[in-house]
Write an enzyme that holds these catalytic residues in place. Structure first.
Site, short mmCIF file in Angstrom:
data_model
loop_
_atom_site.label_atom_id
_atom_site.label_comp_id
_atom_site.label_asym_id
_atom_site.label_seq_id
_atom_site.Cartn_x
_atom_site.Cartn_y
_atom_site.Cartn_z
N ASP A 114 42.43 35.88 34.82
CA ASP A 114 42.28 34.81 33.83
C ASP A 114 43.44 33.84 33.98
OD1 ASP A 114 39.93 35.76 32.73
OD2 ASP A 114 40.92 36.88 31.14
N ASP A 130 34.24 32.68 33.05
CA ASP A 130 34.01 32.82 31.60
C ASP A 130 33.42 31.53 31.04
OD1 ASP A 130 35.13 35.39 31.64
OD2 ASP A 130 37.11 34.67 31.00
#
EC number: 3.4.23.36
Length: 152
Positions: A114, A130
């Site tokens: 991330d 995402d």
């Protein structure tokens, strides 16, 4: 959307996700935060053992199973409904692309990379895949809601 365009778009979206993760790992140390657009977006490198937005940490078997089921069903649905409107096709393209992008990380690394941090709101750090998943699900919900309201 023609099958060839769908597949090329899928490859491009997954490649963009993977390239963004490669760039982050190559240029930002784990846990380091670098302002991208000061006060709005920062980039950081986080190893996420959970799902989108860091939920359900350390449940890799669960995420692998869910990912295979969702991607498999989305592909089956596309194959058995060849005349879907462009919005449903786009929604499924984004969902499949996001699922594959994070699935590659889980298989290769046992975690998901991330990197996007919204500075102006208290929100989880997330990645490009995402974003695809979120936009795809929202778009699909809107399509289904519109169908229910208007019978399209």
């Amino acid at each position: 959307m023609k099958k060839r365009l769908f597949v090329l778009s899928l490859i491009l979206l997954v490649a963009l996700d993977q390239l963004s993760k490669f760039w982050i790992v190559s240029h930002i140390a784990l846990g380091e935060v670098k302002p991208f657009i000061p006060g709005i977006v920062s980039l950081t490198y986080l190893q996420n053992n959970g799902a989108a937005f860091s939920i359900l940490q350390d449940q890799q078997w669960f995420f692998v199973a869910i990912t295979v089921l969702v991607i498999g069903y989305a592909i089956y649905y596309l194959a058995t409904h060849p005349h879907l409107n462009i919005w449903k096709q786009l929604a499924l393209l984004l969902i499949i692309s996001g699922g594959i992008g994070n699935f590659i990380d889980r298989l290769r690394l046992a975690y998901v990379i991330d990197m996007v941090h919204l500075d102006f709101v208290d929100f989880a750090i997330f990645n490009v895949a995402d974003s695809y998943l979120t936009v795809g699900v929202i778009l699909l919900v809107i399509c289904l809601w519109k169908e229910e309201d208007y019978g399209d």
